[in-house]
Design a protein around this motif. Structure first.
Motif, short mmCIF file in Angstrom:
data_model
loop_
_atom_site.label_atom_id
_atom_site.label_comp_id
_atom_site.label_asym_id
_atom_site.label_seq_id
_atom_site.Cartn_x
_atom_site.Cartn_y
_atom_site.Cartn_z
N SER A 140 0.83 -1.20 0.00
CA SER A 140 0.00 0.00 0.00
C SER A 140 0.87 1.26 0.00
O SER A 140 1.94 1.28 0.62
N ILE A 141 0.40 2.29 -0.66
CA ILE A 141 1.11 3.57 -0.71
C ILE A 141 1.22 4.18 0.69
O ILE A 141 2.12 4.98 0.96
N PHE A 189 3.60 5.00 -9.00
CA PHE A 189 2.32 4.70 -9.64
C PHE A 189 1.57 3.68 -8.78
O PHE A 189 2.14 2.68 -8.37
N VAL A 190 0.30 3.99 -8.51
CA VAL A 190 -0.53 3.10 -7.71
C VAL A 190 -1.75 2.67 -8.51
O VAL A 190 -2.21 3.38 -9.40
N ASN A 192 -6.57 0.41 -5.96
CA ASN A 192 -6.64 0.06 -4.53
C ASN A 192 -5.56 0.75 -3.71
O ASN A 192 -5.48 0.52 -2.51
N GLY A 193 -4.70 1.56 -4.36
CA GLY A 193 -3.62 2.23 -3.64
C GLY A 193 -2.38 1.38 -3.48
O GLY A 193 -1.50 1.71 -2.69
N THR A 194 -2.27 0.31 -4.25
CA THR A 194 -1.10 -0.56 -4.21
C THR A 194 -0.05 -0.03 -5.17
O THR A 194 -0.36 0.29 -6.33
N VAL A 195 1.19 0.04 -4.74
CA VAL A 195 2.28 0.53 -5.58
C VAL A 195 2.56 -0.51 -6.66
O VAL A 195 2.85 -1.67 -6.37
N VAL A 196 2.46 -0.08 -7.93
CA VAL A 196 2.68 -1.00 -9.05
C VAL A 196 3.96 -0.67 -9.82
O VAL A 196 4.48 -1.50 -10.55
N ASN A 197 4.49 0.55 -9.64
CA ASN A 197 5.72 0.95 -10.33
C ASN A 197 6.28 2.19 -9.65
O ASN A 197 5.54 3.01 -9.14
N LEU A 198 7.60 2.30 -9.65
CA LEU A 198 8.24 3.52 -9.19
C LEU A 198 9.60 3.66 -9.86
O LEU A 198 10.30 2.69 -10.08
N TYR A 199 9.90 4.91 -10.25
CA TYR A 199 11.16 5.19 -10.94
C TYR A 199 11.43 6.68 -10.94
O TYR A 199 10.58 7.49 -10.61
N CYS A 200 12.66 7.01 -11.30
CA CYS A 200 13.08 8.41 -11.39
C CYS A 200 12.68 8.98 -12.74
O CYS A 200 12.85 8.33 -13.76
N GLN A 201 12.15 10.19 -12.75
CA GLN A 201 11.90 10.94 -13.99
C GLN A 201 11.05 12.15 -13.71
O GLN A 201 9.96 12.16 -13.36
#
Length: 102
Positions: A55-56, A89-90, A93-102
């Protein structure tokens, strides 16, 4: 004569491929997370990969030093390049599905 024509064609195609690579660098074409962050993890996203699938609410934004934006499924966002910014990116449901720098 045929060999010369083949060599000229190969040299031409080689120069086209190099031009494409340079154009992608200048324009900033999106690349997969692994390729982008293998070059430089400028926002510290590598340390936060443990959040994927969670969860975020588990992300403590107050302890993170730098710009962050959390984006949902239908959120509108700019695609400007800011390597120091963390994008999370969530799903619905507020679950983190992706994260990256940009």
């Amino acid at each position: 004569m045929r060999t010369v024509a083949i060599l000229i064609a190969a040299a031409f195609l080689s120069s086209c491929a190099q031009t494409k690579d340079v154009a992608e660098e200048i324009v900033g074409v999106s690349t997969p997370w692994e390729e982008t962050n293998a070059i430089a993890d400028t926002c510290g996203s590598e340390k936060l990969q443990h959040l994927l699938g969670h969860s975020i609410t588990e992300f403590d934004a107050a302890s993170y030093d730098g710009p962050v934006r959390v984006l949902g499924v239908n959120d509108i966002y700019t695609e400007d390049y800011r390597p120091e910014r963390l994008n999370i990116f969530v799903d619905a449901n507020g679950t983190v599905v992706n994260l990256y720098c940009q």
